[in-house]
Design an enzyme around this catalytic site. Structure first.
Site, PDB file in Angstrom:
ATOM      1  N   TRP A  27      -4.845   2.329  10.499  1.00 48.51           N
ATOM      2  CA  TRP A  27      -5.103   2.270   9.058  1.00 48.51           C
ATOM      3  C   TRP A  27      -5.023   0.829   8.556  1.00 48.51           C
ATOM      4  CZ3 TRP A  27      -7.707   4.426   5.541  1.00 48.51           C
ATOM      5  CH2 TRP A  27      -7.513   4.076   4.204  1.00 48.51           C
ATOM      6  N   GLU A  30     -10.962   7.090   5.278  1.00 49.25           N
ATOM      7  CA  GLU A  30     -10.249   7.843   6.319  1.00 49.25           C
ATOM      8  C   GLU A  30     -11.199   8.176   7.467  1.00 49.25           C
ATOM      9  OE1 GLU A  30      -7.102   8.382   6.733  1.00 49.25           O
ATOM     10  OE2 GLU A  30      -6.306   7.885   4.756  1.00 49.25           O
ATOM     11  N   TYR A  87       0.846  -1.201   0.000  1.00 46.30           N
ATOM     12  CA  TYR A  87       0.000   0.000   0.000  1.00 46.30           C
ATOM     13  C   TYR A  87       0.883   1.253   0.000  1.00 46.30           C
ATOM     14  CZ  TYR A  87      -3.063   3.684   1.714  1.00 46.30           C
ATOM     15  OH  TYR A  87      -3.731   4.867   1.866  1.00 46.30           O
TER      16      TYR A  87
END
Length: 178
Positions: free
Chosen positions: A48, A40, A18
């Site tokens: 995350w 988000e 990522y």
């Protein structure tokens, strides 16, 4: 062999991929920006990596983050999503994602689509002004930290540290769009 310098240290190969292949790369399409803004928002208070691991389930649950489809979600869809163990089941965040789809469509009708609005803020050092603007346009769960994280994730600002091995490539991609 020289070790690559990344913005964060992790042993998770998916998280490294990522970082290396997606984070900070410019996103200029409405659906892509809407998705990242929503994710988000879901990440708020969580790691995350949790969101990254659940991203495909989020995409299934939120109709591929197609704003037109999500804008038509109703209470039965909220209940369906609250029952989906593959995503973060937080009513406020789910309802915000639906409201944000509607706000995305409303922006489009004004002639200022989401991607154009967000990229207008590329020279701002934080997410405060864009956060205020999005809230004024009807977006929810878009505080300054969430918005700035979205700006970094979508390449609106280059958040890669100076020594990161992909920083220069990301900056070149950003400059090519400006």
């Amino acid at each position: 062999m020289t070790e690559l310098i990344r913005c964060w240290t992790t042993s998770d190969p998916g998280y490294n991929a990522y970082h290396d292949e997606e984070w900070g790369r410019p996103v200029r399409d409405e659906s892509g920006l809407y998705e990242r803004l929503c994710l988000e928002g879901f990440q708020s208070g969580l790691s995350w990596l949790t969101i990254l691991r659940k991203r495909e389930a989020f995409r299934r649950g939120f109709a591929g983050f197609d704003p037109e489809r999500v804008a038509r979600f109703r209470e039965r869809d909220v209940e369906r999503l609250l029952g989906d163990a593959g995503i973060v089941r937080h009513r406020g965040k789910i309802e915000a994602a639906i409201a944000n789809a509607r706000a995305t469509l409303a922006l489009r009708r004004t002639g200022m689509p989401l991607h154009e609005l967000m990229w207008e803020y590329r020279d701002h050092p934080d997410g405060k002004e864009l956060s205020r603007r999005l809230k004024a346009e009807g977006f929810r769960f878009v505080g300054p930290t969430t918005v700035y994280s979205s700006m970094e994730a979508c390449g609106i600002v280059n958040g890669h540290i100076a020594d990161c091995w992909v920083r220069e490539a990301v900056e070149a991609q950003r400059c090519a769009l400006l």
